[in-house]
Design a protein around this motif. Sequence first.
Motif, mmCIF file in Angstrom:
data_model
loop_
_atom_site.group_PDB
_atom_site.id
_atom_site.type_symbol
_atom_site.label_atom_id
_atom_site.label_comp_id
_atom_site.label_asym_id
_atom_site.label_seq_id
_atom_site.Cartn_x
_atom_site.Cartn_y
_atom_site.Cartn_z
ATOM 1 N N GLN A 259 0.827 -1.195 0.000
ATOM 2 C CA GLN A 259 0.000 0.000 0.000
ATOM 3 C C GLN A 259 0.871 1.258 0.000
ATOM 4 O O GLN A 259 0.630 2.198 -0.764
ATOM 5 C CB GLN A 259 -0.875 0.003 1.257
ATOM 6 C CG GLN A 259 -2.264 -0.558 0.978
ATOM 7 C CD GLN A 259 -3.135 -0.468 2.201
ATOM 8 O OE1 GLN A 259 -2.633 -0.269 3.298
ATOM 9 N NE2 GLN A 259 -4.418 -0.630 2.016
ATOM 10 N N THR A 261 4.017 1.449 -0.930
ATOM 11 C CA THR A 261 4.720 1.560 -2.215
ATOM 12 C C THR A 261 3.794 2.081 -3.295
ATOM 13 O O THR A 261 4.165 2.937 -4.107
ATOM 14 C CB THR A 261 5.275 0.178 -2.639
ATOM 15 O OG1 THR A 261 5.905 -0.403 -1.524
ATOM 16 C CG2 THR A 261 6.251 0.282 -3.779
ATOM 17 N N LEU A 262 2.552 1.509 -3.287
ATOM 18 C CA LEU A 262 1.586 1.940 -4.300
ATOM 19 C C LEU A 262 1.280 3.428 -4.149
ATOM 20 O O LEU A 262 1.180 4.154 -5.145
ATOM 21 C CB LEU A 262 0.280 1.137 -4.152
ATOM 22 C CG LEU A 262 0.287 -0.237 -4.809
ATOM 23 C CD1 LEU A 262 -0.991 -0.985 -4.482
ATOM 24 C CD2 LEU A 262 0.393 -0.090 -6.327
ATOM 25 N N ARG A 263 1.148 3.838 -2.872
ATOM 26 C CA ARG A 263 0.829 5.248 -2.636
ATOM 27 C C ARG A 263 1.939 6.137 -3.200
ATOM 28 O O ARG A 263 1.688 7.076 -3.946
ATOM 29 C CB ARG A 263 0.656 5.487 -1.135
ATOM 30 C CG ARG A 263 -0.205 6.720 -0.856
ATOM 31 C CD ARG A 263 -0.443 6.925 0.638
ATOM 32 N NE ARG A 263 -1.120 5.830 1.255
ATOM 33 C CZ ARG A 263 -0.645 5.102 2.283
ATOM 34 N NH1 ARG A 263 0.528 5.373 2.795
ATOM 35 N NH2 ARG A 263 -1.338 4.119 2.788
ATOM 36 N N SER A 264 3.199 5.739 -2.842
ATOM 37 C CA SER A 264 4.311 6.578 -3.310
ATOM 38 C C SER A 264 4.443 6.486 -4.833
ATOM 39 O O SER A 264 4.707 7.488 -5.500
ATOM 40 C CB SER A 264 5.611 6.193 -2.612
ATOM 41 O OG SER A 264 6.031 4.939 -3.060
ATOM 42 N N ALA A 265 4.213 5.232 -5.367
ATOM 43 C CA ALA A 265 4.305 5.068 -6.826
ATOM 44 C C ALA A 265 3.249 5.909 -7.519
ATOM 45 O O ALA A 265 3.504 6.559 -8.539
ATOM 46 C CB ALA A 265 4.132 3.601 -7.202
ATOM 47 N N ARG A 266 2.019 5.889 -6.910
ATOM 48 C CA ARG A 266 0.939 6.690 -7.495
ATOM 49 C C ARG A 266 1.325 8.170 -7.492
ATOM 50 O O ARG A 266 1.122 8.881 -8.474
ATOM 51 C CB ARG A 266 -0.336 6.494 -6.677
ATOM 52 C CG ARG A 266 -1.196 5.370 -7.229
ATOM 53 C CD ARG A 266 -2.609 5.414 -6.692
ATOM 54 N NE ARG A 266 -3.151 4.068 -6.685
ATOM 55 C CZ ARG A 266 -3.371 3.342 -5.600
ATOM 56 N NH1 ARG A 266 -3.132 3.835 -4.426
ATOM 57 N NH2 ARG A 266 -3.840 2.126 -5.703
ATOM 58 N N ALA A 267 1.887 8.571 -6.362
ATOM 59 C CA ALA A 267 2.275 9.984 -6.271
ATOM 60 C C ALA A 267 3.325 10.320 -7.321
ATOM 61 O O ALA A 267 3.222 11.336 -8.031
ATOM 62 C CB ALA A 267 2.811 10.282 -4.865
ATOM 63 N N GLU A 268 4.316 9.371 -7.439
ATOM 64 C CA GLU A 268 5.384 9.602 -8.431
ATOM 65 C C GLU A 268 4.815 9.625 -9.837
ATOM 66 O O GLU A 268 5.151 10.490 -10.653
ATOM 67 C CB GLU A 268 6.440 8.498 -8.322
ATOM 68 C CG GLU A 268 7.432 8.757 -7.196
ATOM 69 C CD GLU A 268 8.412 7.608 -7.049
ATOM 70 O OE1 GLU A 268 8.655 6.904 -8.042
ATOM 71 O OE2 GLU A 268 8.934 7.414 -5.943
ATOM 72 N N ILE A 269 3.923 8.625 -10.088
ATOM 73 C CA ILE A 269 3.336 8.553 -11.438
ATOM 74 C C ILE A 269 2.521 9.818 -11.716
ATOM 75 O O ILE A 269 2.582 10.407 -12.803
ATOM 76 C CB ILE A 269 2.459 7.288 -11.582
ATOM 77 C CG1 ILE A 269 3.372 6.065 -11.621
ATOM 78 C CG2 ILE A 269 1.616 7.334 -12.836
ATOM 79 C CD1 ILE A 269 2.661 4.747 -11.493
ATOM 80 N N GLY A 270 1.728 10.223 -10.689
ATOM 81 C CA GLY A 270 0.931 11.446 -10.851
ATOM 82 C C GLY A 270 1.824 12.633 -11.167
ATOM 83 O O GLY A 270 1.516 13.433 -12.075
ATOM 84 N N GLN A 271 2.941 12.669 -10.416
ATOM 85 C CA GLN A 271 3.877 13.778 -10.647
ATOM 86 C C GLN A 271 4.453 13.696 -12.062
ATOM 87 O O GLN A 271 4.525 14.704 -12.774
ATOM 88 C CB GLN A 271 4.990 13.697 -9.605
ATOM 89 C CG GLN A 271 5.766 14.994 -9.484
ATOM 90 C CD GLN A 271 6.825 14.875 -8.394
ATOM 91 O OE1 GLN A 271 6.780 13.958 -7.589
ATOM 92 N NE2 GLN A 271 7.746 15.807 -8.384
#
Length: 500
Positions: A259, A261-271
């Motif tokens: 969760q 990792t996904l959160r940070s990945a989502r944030a990175e992807i969003g960025q």
Amino acid sequence: MWENERLRQEMKACEGELRELRRQQQQAPCRDCAHLQENAGLQERLSQLQQEAEEMRAKLAELDLEVQQKTNRLAEVELRLKDSLAERAEEEERLSRRLRDSQETIASLKSQPQQIKYIIKTVEVESAKAKQALCESQSRNQYLQEQVGMQRQVLKEMEQQLQSSQKTAAQLRAQIMMYEAELERAHGQMLEEMQAMEEEKNRAIEEAFSRAQVEMKAVHENLAGVRTNLLTLQPALRTLTHDYNSLKRQVRDFPLLLQETLRSARAEIGQAIEEVHSTNRELLRKYRRELQLRKKCHNELVRLKGNIRVFGRVRPITKEDGEGPEAANALTFDADDDAVLHLLHKGKQVSFELDKVFPPQASQEEVFQEVQALVTSCIDGYNVCIFAYGQTGAGKTYTMEGTAANPGINQRALQLLFSEVRSKAADWDYAISVSAAEIYNEALRDLLGKEPQEKLEIKLCPDGSGQLYVPGLTEFRVQSVEDINKVQGDGGGGGSRRVA
Ligand SMILES: Nc1ncnc2c1ncn2[C@@H]1O[C@H](COP(=O)(O)OP(=O)(O)OP(=O)(O)O)[C@@H](O)[C@H]1O
């Protein structure tokens, strides 16, 4: 009766033996015995015998009943006969006694004759009555004797029947004895079979036992090996258990980790997406600006160079021109101005001013560079027309088509066109089609059509745009330079005239 009872007991004993045999057989079944069929046959025979014995027993019971009934009847008759005999004897005794009394009375009366006529008469009368009674008694006696005779006859018949029943019973006994013998024989046979089966069973058990012992030994050995392996594997098992526990912990923590990792990945992807979006916006902005710039440049080019530009190309002297004075070059160029051309005509020099003049040594590449910008303008949506004009042998075909080793404007323009389209393919969709027409002797013909001799017409577009178009002109969609070359090579009219 006694005989019947004995037969019944023997029958019961036989049935008991049969039951015992069946029980023994059920207790020791021999699945693989070769005599199974024979055993089944014997069993069938036994059941037949049993059935016959059952029938015999039923018959015997019937005969028993019949004999019993007849014996009862005989006893009744004998009883009645005895009663009749006793009654008759009593009657005879009574009558004899009366006769004797009467005779004595008559004798005493005869010895006293005077008084006694009346008495004699009375006695005579009484004697007559006695005689009548005697007569009746005699007739009754006769009737009773007849009855006794009849009863004796019946008794005799019944005795005969009894004898025949006894005879039948003897026959039945003989049959039963025969069946018993048969049963005995079957029993013996079955015992033998059982014995053989028992032996075979014992043998099989012994074999199985020895086999089981061997297998058990092997199993023990395997077990010892497994134990050794187990001892060896125990440390590995401990390590595995440790690893497993650690993995279990990791797995337990994995959803949280995932969760996170996904959160940070989502944030990175969003960025990243946001960055890409902003880059795209920037690129789009730049592209639009570039487009505007290009249009501006084109307009500037058109303004500077003119909407219609005329270039002159002087071809070199070829062998076909010959070697005489006629073949001498009549043209000269201005070293300071590449737009001026001087022609020596009848001893007089005439000068021409063009947009550019290409000397004989100018290469195909140099010529193309001069028109290259027009090709890109075409991609940007402008209408462009390049054509060659000149007398026969002036070099129009060479300039426009060139050779395979040294292609002219057409091939180079097409190469450039498709290369530009490919580079913009990610953002733009282009559709390129080709058509070719010739105006010769005031006649317009389709060079790629099936009927090249058919005359076509130029007309105004009905949409009011003021554009010209040729109805019925053949048009091919193309994806590459090779497609265009193929279309030109296959064209109906292409064989007679080159497209220049
Ligand atoms: N710049 C050049 N360099 C070398 N050779 C040339 C050049 N221009 C033309 N030639 C040669 O001159 C000859 C005639 O040229 P070309 O066939 O192109 O003339 P053309 O104008 O097309 O003639 P036509 O109108 O009869 O078709 C050819 O042999 C061609 O190779």
